[in-house]
Design an enzyme around this catalytic site. Structure first.
Site, PDB file in Angstrom:
ATOM      1  N   SER A 217       0.818  -1.219   0.000  1.00  0.00           N
ATOM      2  CA  SER A 217       0.000   0.000   0.000  1.00  0.00           C
ATOM      3  C   SER A 217       0.846   1.260   0.000  1.00  0.00           C
ATOM      4  CB  SER A 217      -0.943   0.016   1.212  1.00  0.00           C
ATOM      5  OG  SER A 217      -1.825  -1.077   1.188  1.00  0.00           O
TER       6      SER A 217
ATOM      7  N   TYR B 209       6.284 -11.705   4.399  1.00  0.00           N
ATOM      8  CA  TYR B 209       5.143 -11.183   3.643  1.00  0.00           C
ATOM      9  C   TYR B 209       5.013 -12.011   2.363  1.00  0.00           C
ATOM     10  CZ  TYR B 209       2.248  -7.604   1.252  1.00  0.00           C
ATOM     11  OH  TYR B 209       1.259  -6.924   0.577  1.00  0.00           O
TER      12      TYR B 209
ATOM     13  N   LYS C 155       2.554 -12.307   7.072  1.00  0.00           N
ATOM     14  CA  LYS C 155       1.376 -11.729   6.441  1.00  0.00           C
ATOM     15  C   LYS C 155       1.089 -12.574   5.221  1.00  0.00           C
ATOM     16  CE  LYS C 155      -0.475  -7.718   4.000  1.00  0.00           C
ATOM     17  NZ  LYS C 155      -0.245  -6.337   3.492  1.00  0.00           N
TER      18      LYS C 155
ATOM     19  N   ILE D 194      -3.423  -7.094   8.135  1.00  0.00           N
ATOM     20  CA  ILE D 194      -2.704  -5.935   7.612  1.00  0.00           C
ATOM     21  C   ILE D 194      -3.451  -5.587   6.330  1.00  0.00           C
ATOM     22  CG2 ILE D 194      -0.470  -5.002   6.924  1.00  0.00           C
ATOM     23  CD1 ILE D 194       0.871  -7.252   8.542  1.00  0.00           C
TER      24      ILE D 194
END
EC number: 4.3.3.7
Length: 307
Positions: free
Chosen positions: A55, A143, A172, A214
């Site tokens: 993001s 991630y 994540k 998240i």
């Protein structure tokens, strides 16, 4: 595991907002706006902050800019909630550098993405992550986002890393394969910090023992995303389920184009930022922007009238 790692594993739970990177109209970093966004997040119950993940448009930032964004976030948070910046890159040395920087500035953890574009095999992934983890004394969150990296970290690779690297404490998982996610939890241990990066799986992740989410949607509707986690922790399953379904339309519209383009469009409509992305990214089509505007109205999120 050190006492420090055990403490952060207790704290790094709930809604971890992956705050976008605001730019000015001339495409320069807008750190003042970033601080305002973080303050707004904390005022709405967000449990922890991350920056320079997907993001945050990390591939559109220079290495020096990524450090600036991390340092400004760290200063703004000032220890009020945990901070877990994204430090991963397609480049191994840059990942090492940024992860060490996160440790130096006192971040609570570092989130390291599976390298994108170059598609390392599972052995290479293991070697990359182990080298990074061994180089620092800071908790690491893997991630895994195969839709953006073109490579999935297999369960056996992740469990091997967890076994061999005491500071790899969580992951994540932006993985739509929920069977995979369940097997991660089984093989990495029930105390492994598993976060959902898929918006429609944020609630289901909690039900299998996940630590939180998240979620890019938290940039736009931080209060409801945080409340869903709070309700679950308080044992109010009905409320948590209700918020899960209530957020679904917003989740859907924010992912009708590549993240974070719809999120930045929404934040622009809300008057929070200049809705600017650096090329090669750009804002969504006018039609989608109108759909986003109408969706925000449905959620009673203030959206100024289009000029």
């Amino acid at each position: 595991m050190t006492q420090r790692y055990a403490e952060i594993k207790k704290k790094l739970r709930g809604s971890i907002c992956p705050v976008i990177t605001p730019f000015k109209a001339n495409y320069e970093l807008d750190l003042e706006k970033q601080s305002e966004l973080i303050e707004w997040q904390l005022g709405n119950g967000t449990h922890a902050i991350s920056v320079t993940g997907t993001s945050g448009e990390p591939s559109s930032l220079t290495t020096e800019e990524r450090v600036q964004v991390m340092e400004n976030a760290m200063k703004t948070i000032n220890g009020r909630v945990p901070f877990a910046p994204g430090t991963g890159s397609v480049n191994h040395d840059e990942t090492m550098y940024l992860t060490k920087k996160a440790q130096e500035m006192g971040a609570d953890a570092a989130m390291v993405i599976v390298p994108y574009y170059n598609k390392p095999n599972q052995h290479a992934l293991y070697k990359h992550f182990k080298t990074v983890a061994d180089s620092v004394d800071i908790p690491i969150i893997i991630y895994n986002i195969p839709g953006r990296t073109a490579q999935n970290m297999e369960v056996k690779t992740m469990s091997r890393l967890v076994e061999d690297c005491p500071n790899i404490v969580g992951a994540k998982e932006s993985n739509k394969d929920f069977e995979h996610v369940n097997r991660v939890m089984l093989n990495c241990g029930r105390d492994f910090l598993l976060y959902s990066g898929i918006e429609l799986l944020c609630y289901p992740m909690l039900t299998i023992g996940g630590a939180g989410s998240i979620s890019a949607t938290a940039n736009v509707e931080p209060k409801k995303v945080a409340e869903m986690h709070d309700a679950w922790e308080e044992g109010d399953v009905k409320k948590a389920q209700g918020l899960h379904y209530e957020l679904m339309n917003l989740n859907d519209v924010l992912f009708k184009d590549t993240n974070p383009a719809p999120v930045k469009a929404a934040l622009g409509m809300m008057g929070k930022i200049e809705p600017v992305l650096r090329m090669p990214m750009d804002l969504p089509s006018e039609a989608l922007q109108e759909e986003i505007r109408e969706t925000l109205k449905q959620y009673n999120i203030e959206a100024p009238v289009a000029k």
